[in-house]
Design an enzyme around this catalytic site. Structure first.
Site, short mmCIF file in Angstrom:
data_model
loop_
_atom_site.label_atom_id
_atom_site.label_comp_id
_atom_site.label_asym_id
_atom_site.label_seq_id
_atom_site.Cartn_x
_atom_site.Cartn_y
_atom_site.Cartn_z
N GLY A 14 0.81 -1.22 0.00
CA GLY A 14 0.00 0.00 0.00
C GLY A 14 0.84 1.26 0.00
O GLY A 14 0.54 2.21 0.72
N GLY A 52 13.18 6.89 -7.08
CA GLY A 52 14.53 6.61 -7.59
C GLY A 52 15.26 5.64 -6.67
O GLY A 52 14.62 4.86 -5.94
N VAL A 62 -3.28 -7.53 -1.74
CA VAL A 62 -2.80 -8.34 -0.60
C VAL A 62 -3.87 -9.28 -0.04
O VAL A 62 -3.56 -10.17 0.74
CB VAL A 62 -2.22 -7.47 0.53
CG1 VAL A 62 -1.01 -6.68 0.07
CG2 VAL A 62 -3.27 -6.57 1.15
N ASN A 147 -13.90 1.34 18.27
CA ASN A 147 -14.48 2.60 17.81
C ASN A 147 -15.89 2.36 17.28
O ASN A 147 -16.12 1.38 16.57
CB ASN A 147 -13.61 3.20 16.69
CG ASN A 147 -13.87 4.68 16.50
OD1 ASN A 147 -14.39 5.35 17.39
ND2 ASN A 147 -13.50 5.18 15.34
N TYR A 153 -13.14 -2.77 11.07
CA TYR A 153 -11.79 -2.20 10.98
C TYR A 153 -11.03 -2.37 12.31
O TYR A 153 -9.87 -2.79 12.33
CB TYR A 153 -11.93 -0.71 10.63
CG TYR A 153 -10.63 0.04 10.47
CD1 TYR A 153 -9.81 -0.17 9.36
CD2 TYR A 153 -10.24 0.99 11.41
CE1 TYR A 153 -8.63 0.55 9.20
CE2 TYR A 153 -9.07 1.71 11.26
CZ TYR A 153 -8.27 1.48 10.16
OH TYR A 153 -7.10 2.20 10.01
N ALA A 155 -11.56 -4.60 14.61
CA ALA A 155 -11.25 -6.03 14.79
C ALA A 155 -10.03 -6.42 13.96
O ALA A 155 -9.16 -7.17 14.43
CB ALA A 155 -12.45 -6.88 14.41
N LYS A 157 -7.56 -4.49 13.10
CA LYS A 157 -6.34 -3.89 13.66
C LYS A 157 -5.97 -4.52 15.00
O LYS A 157 -4.79 -4.67 15.32
CB LYS A 157 -6.52 -2.38 13.79
CG LYS A 157 -6.70 -1.66 12.45
CD LYS A 157 -5.51 -1.86 11.51
CE LYS A 157 -5.58 -0.99 10.27
NZ LYS A 157 -4.40 -1.14 9.40
P1 NDP Z 1 -4.85 5.37 1.94
O1 NDP Z 1 -6.25 4.96 1.64
O2 NDP Z 1 -4.44 6.77 1.68
O3 NDP Z 1 -3.83 4.39 1.16
C1 NDP Z 1 -4.01 3.01 1.21
C2 NDP Z 1 -2.94 2.32 0.42
O4 NDP Z 1 -3.18 0.90 0.48
C3 NDP Z 1 -2.94 2.71 -1.05
O5 NDP Z 1 -1.60 2.75 -1.50
C4 NDP Z 1 -3.70 1.56 -1.72
O6 NDP Z 1 -3.20 1.42 -3.02
C5 NDP Z 1 -3.30 0.39 -0.85
N1 NDP Z 1 -4.23 -0.72 -0.82
C6 NDP Z 1 -5.52 -0.70 -0.43
N2 NDP Z 1 -6.05 -1.93 -0.55
C7 NDP Z 1 -5.06 -2.74 -1.02
C8 NDP Z 1 -4.99 -4.11 -1.35
N3 NDP Z 1 -6.04 -4.92 -1.23
N4 NDP Z 1 -3.81 -4.60 -1.81
C9 NDP Z 1 -2.74 -3.80 -1.95
N5 NDP Z 1 -2.74 -2.49 -1.66
C10 NDP Z 1 -3.90 -1.96 -1.20
O7 NDP Z 1 -4.61 4.95 3.46
P2 NDP Z 1 -3.65 5.58 4.58
O8 NDP Z 1 -2.36 5.96 4.01
O9 NDP Z 1 -4.45 6.58 5.33
O10 NDP Z 1 -3.50 4.31 5.55
C11 NDP Z 1 -2.41 3.43 5.46
C12 NDP Z 1 -2.49 2.45 6.62
O11 NDP Z 1 -2.49 3.17 7.85
C13 NDP Z 1 -3.75 1.59 6.62
O12 NDP Z 1 -3.45 0.30 7.07
C14 NDP Z 1 -4.63 2.30 7.63
O13 NDP Z 1 -5.55 1.42 8.22
C15 NDP Z 1 -3.60 2.79 8.62
N6 NDP Z 1 -4.03 3.90 9.44
C16 NDP Z 1 -4.36 5.11 8.88
C17 NDP Z 1 -4.77 6.17 9.69
C18 NDP Z 1 -5.11 7.50 9.14
O14 NDP Z 1 -5.52 8.36 9.92
N7 NDP Z 1 -4.95 7.76 7.85
C19 NDP Z 1 -4.89 6.00 11.13
C20 NDP Z 1 -4.53 4.69 11.61
C21 NDP Z 1 -4.11 3.70 10.79
P3 NDP Z 1 -4.10 1.05 -4.32
O15 NDP Z 1 -5.45 1.71 -4.13
O16 NDP Z 1 -3.28 1.60 -5.45
O17 NDP Z 1 -4.18 -0.44 -4.30
#
Ligand code: NDP
Length: 245
Positions: A14, A52, A62, A147, A153, A155, A157
């Site tokens: 991700g 780069g 995933v 929450n 979600y 569960a 985490k």
């Molecule tokens: P975003 O939605 O901005 O980004 C999610 C990323 O995960 C993207 O790169 C997306 O890429 C990828 N992704 C989603 N589903 C899949 C999949 N099935 N297989 C491969 N890649 C996948 O999320 P955030 O950056 O906000 O969050 C990142 C992590 O941090 C997550 O696990 C989230 O639960 C956790 N988190 C975030 C918080 C927040 O406040 N933002 C708080 C607490 C935890 P693509 O769509 O190109 O596949």
């Protein structure tokens, strides 16, 4: 104290945007070769190009465990190793528990939890042989607190935290360290949906009076991936501006 990851190969799931992208960027800046992973190969290639430093893009959903096994083999083939695994890919399908549909439960658990299990299972073999590995799972404070409206979600985490501690116990003797980072509210597309009122209420509950940045999370991950963290395993590092304590 400097973090030097020169010669290490990192895979960040991700990492096409948000927190994952910031983690990949920071690990790259510390000298690691980075595999950028998302479901869209074009986006992953574009981010790798911008980073780069030998970064390469890979397409993988995933939640598809067979695809994850191929991904790890492809990364090891392309870079010759896989030393640092960051399980960051995650999504939400929020609703009150009575309204969560089976498909919304399944996609959240399959992506956030089973996806991390699948990458760990695939990556651990090489790490065990090399007797060096760092695994960092991106959980969430809601995995600690629960929450409203996020039963699926939270569960996933909480499960990720249990997975982290179990695998840390299993793999410690092979010098594979497994930790979780639990972010609070971070400025990304995931939190862009908050209304101004929700945001105001939220900021009021955070001692540092701001949402976090992806770079705040990335710094904790880089530390855990480094030799400076060589006596830390099975822990959950909370990066939330003091919101949960
Ligand atoms: P975003 O939605 O901005 O980004 C999610 C990323 O995960 C993207 O790169 C997306 O890429 C990828 N992704 C989603 N589903 C899949 C999949 N099935 N297989 C491969 N890649 C996948 O999320 P955030 O950056 O906000 O969050 C990142 C992590 O941090 C997550 O696990 C989230 O639960 C956790 N988190 C975030 C918080 C927040 O406040 N933002 C708080 C607490 C935890 P693509 O769509 O190109 O596949």
């Amino acid at each position: 104290m400097q973090i030097n990851l020169t010669g290490r190969v990192a895979l960040v799931t991700g990492s096409t945007r948000g927190i994952g992208r910031a983690i990949a960027t920071t690990l790259g800046e510390c000298g690691a070769s980075v595999a950028i992973v998302g479901r869209d190969k074009g986006k992953a290639d574009a981010v790798a190009g911008e980073l780069g430093g030998g970064a390469l893009g890979f397409a993988c959903d995933v939640s598809d465990t067979a695809a994850v096994a191929s991904l790890v083999a492809d990364v090891e083939g392309a870079f010759g190793s896989l030393d640092i695994l960051v399980n960051n890919a995650g999504l939400t399908r929020d609703n009150i528990v009575m309204r969560i549909r089976d498909e919304d439960w399944n996609v959240v658990i399959d992506t956030n939890l089973r996806g991390a299990f699948a990458t760990i299972r695939a990556a651990a073999r090489g790490m065990m042989k090399r007797r060096w590995g760092r695994i960092v799972n991106i959980a969430s404070v809601v995995g600690l607190t629960g929450n409203k409206g996020q039963a699926n979600y939270a569960a996933s985490k909480a499960g990720l935290i249990g997975l982290t501690k179990s695998v840390a116990k299993e793999l410690g003797s092979r010098n594979i360290l497994v930790n979780a980072v639990a972010p609070g509210f971070i400025e990304t597309e995931m939190t862009a949906v908050l209304t101004p009122d929700q945001r105001k209420a939220l900021v009021g509950s955070i001692p540092l009076e701001r949402l976090g940045s992806p770079a705040d999370v990335a710094a904790a991950v880089a530390f855990l991936a480094s030799d400076h963290a060589s006596y830390i395993t099975g822990q959950v590092i909370v990066v939330d501006g003091g919101m949960v304590m």
